[in-house]
Design an enzyme around this catalytic site. Structure first.
Site, PDB file in Angstrom:
ATOM      1  N   HIS A  59       0.636  -0.945  -0.225  1.00 24.15           N
ATOM      2  CA  HIS A  59       0.301  -0.153  -0.004  1.00 24.15           C
ATOM      3  C   HIS A  59       0.607   1.058   0.331  1.00 24.15           C
ATOM      4  O   HIS A  59       0.399   2.266  -0.417  1.00 24.15           O
ATOM      5  CB  HIS A  59      -0.966  -0.054   1.131  1.00 24.15           C
ATOM      6  CG  HIS A  59      -2.339   0.309   0.979  1.00 24.15           C
ATOM      7  ND1 HIS A  59      -2.383   1.271   0.279  1.00 24.15           N
ATOM      8  CD2 HIS A  59      -3.521   0.117   1.540  1.00 24.15           C
ATOM      9  CE1 HIS A  59      -3.820   1.953   0.395  1.00 24.15           C
ATOM     10  NE2 HIS A  59      -4.442   1.253   0.840  1.00 24.15           N
ATOM     11  N   ASP A 113      -2.306   2.162  -4.917  1.00 26.18           N
ATOM     12  CA  ASP A 113      -3.342   2.155  -4.088  1.00 26.18           C
ATOM     13  C   ASP A 113      -4.334   0.868  -4.709  1.00 26.18           C
ATOM     14  O   ASP A 113      -4.855   0.555  -5.720  1.00 26.18           O
ATOM     15  CB  ASP A 113      -4.073   2.931  -5.222  1.00 26.18           C
ATOM     16  CG  ASP A 113      -2.862   3.913  -3.987  1.00 26.18           C
ATOM     17  OD1 ASP A 113      -2.588   4.512  -3.512  1.00 26.18           O
ATOM     18  OD2 ASP A 113      -3.231   6.029  -4.871  1.00 26.18           O
TER      19      ASP A 113
END
Length: 440
Positions: A412, A416
């Site tokens: 992350h 995204d």
């Protein structure tokens, strides 16, 4: 006579140390030049160490599982003559060292071994060493032991042979079973099993439980543990899962296999890799490696596909280099070659390095969904799951379809959720319309 110190050579890969995973010699052994003496593990590759000299082994660096630094002593050998780069002699001569080892391994005078305690004998404990001359107490005939084997307090427990046999099979001591009459009945045993034991029902095979076992974490398993722990500590994972209809793709795969000739049989994996390679150019953030220390993400133009492979030693990840340039037949051949090399321990160290994205599949064992752990320093790993047949709606009709869930875990810090979902949708389009996999 002279002593030669065999130091761990620089095996490459920029490593500072290696782990001892196997010794093929021991102190006191006579060895020959070029004889294999140890197996050393670096990252995920095992390297065989061969002795550069002949002689007698005097000293070994450590035990299996220990780490040895590059340039440190791996083994000391007593040689017939001086050898270049000879290490300083130790204080004790080799004859003494060998003699001490032999003595340590040679059984001495047998010790008196205590036998397991039998049923109590009259006037004796039944647990001492075996005596050459029996005592008067030991020569007297022992009384008949009670049927329950628990002594006088349970001498009067009465039960039919059928109840006793059942209790024995269940591992139940009849002395602990409460009963109202003179005899213990099946109903009393049932009540004990339900309520009377204080621990719930006694499983019939409870007495067959295996003993606890302490297993040292070494070799491949330790490398896997270290890599997985580092990945979970350093990478904020998230996983996205979507369902893909692979009915048409499975039909195409069956047709191709029916006409493959001498070419390798196609599994689902080559088709998935082709689809992954075709979609990655539009999602460069996924085909990347993240340098934690430098804070730099390198987006790769080539696809070096890591392929998680289960072996007897543990999980390895061979790398299919330049997968973007291969068709399904070439990929099937390379997948088979690398998997066989990994399972037989013949995989080369360079074939385990440089991956840019990884695919992991449990094949027919795959469940509904997986949450795979990223192969650090990569930023994404894809996990296809088991194909199942289910009824689905197509307009107003219900048809049979082959469905497969596809998982993707991402870093992350780099990827995204929108990117991951969009990427899987692009994969889905290719896999559900498989003719696009072969279109230019």
């Amino acid at each position: 006579m002279a002593r030669f110190t065999f130091r761990l050579p620089d095996i490459g890969e920029g490593i500072a140390e290696a782990e001892i995973v196997a010794w093929h010699v021991k102190v006191g052994d006579r060895i020959e030049e070029d004889q294999q003496v140890a197996d050393m593990m670096t990252d995920k590759a095992t390297v065989e160490m061969e002795s550069p000299v002949s002689g007698v082994v005097v000293e070994l660096a450590g035990e299996v599982g220990d780490q040895v630094a590059i340039g440190a002593s791996l083994m000391v050998v007593e040689t017939e003559k001086a050898v270049a780069e000879e290490a300083p002699a130790a204080e004790a001569p080799v004859a003494e060292a060998v003699e001490e080892q032999v003595e340590a391994e040679t059984p001495g005078v047998p010790e008196v071994v205590e036998a397991p305690a039998p049923l109590p004998l009259a006037g004796g404990t039944g647990g001492g060493p075996v005596q050459a001359t029996p005592t008067p107490e030991e020569t007297s005939p022992p009384p008949t032991p009670p049927a329950s084997g628990r002594g006088e307090e349970v001498r009067h427990v009465l039960a039919s042979p059928a109840v006793r046999a059942r209790a024995k099979d269940l591992g139940v001591d009849l002395a602990e079973v409460k009963h109202d009459g003179q005899h213990i009945r099946h109903a009393d045993l049932d009540a004990y099993l339900r309520y009377g034991s204080g621990q719930g029902y006694h499983a019939p095979h409870a007495s067959r439980a295996r003993a606890d076992e302490a297993v040292k974490v070494i070799g491949m398993r330790r490398r896997i543990a270290e890599n997985m722990a580092a990945a979970k500590r350093a990478i904020p994972h998230f996983t996205y899962v979507d369902e893909i209809d692979v009915t048409a793709l499975e039909a195409m795969r069956a047709d191709l296999n029916a006409n493959r000739g001498s070419r390798p049989k196609l599994t689902m994996l080559p088709f998935l890799i082709v689809a992954i390679c075709r979609t990655l150019p539009d999602f460069p953030m996924l085909n990347a490696r993240y340098d934690d220390e430098g804070g730099v993400v390198t987006r790769h133009g080539r696809v070096h596909m890591g392929m998680a492979t289960q072996t007897d030693a543990g999980l390895t990840v061979p790398v299919i280099r330049d997968a973007q340039d291969m068709n399904v037949w070439q990929l099937a051949s390379e997948i088979g070659r690398l998997a066989e090399a990994a399972r037989t321990g013949k995989i080369k160290s360079e074939e385990l390095q440089g991956g840019t994205i990884t695919i992991t599949s449990l094949g027919p064992l795959g469940g509904i969904a997986t949450t795979p752990v990223i192969n650090r320093p990569e930023v994404a790993i894809i996990g296809p799951n088991k194909i199942v047949e289910r009824p689905v709606f197509v307009g107003d009709d219900i048809v049979r379809a082959k469905l497969m869930n596809l998982s993707i875990s991402c870093d992350h810090r780099v990827v995204d959720g929108w990117d991951a979902a969009s990427y899987v949708q692009a994969l889905r389009k290719l896999l559900e319309t498989p003719v696009l996999l072969f279109a230019d």
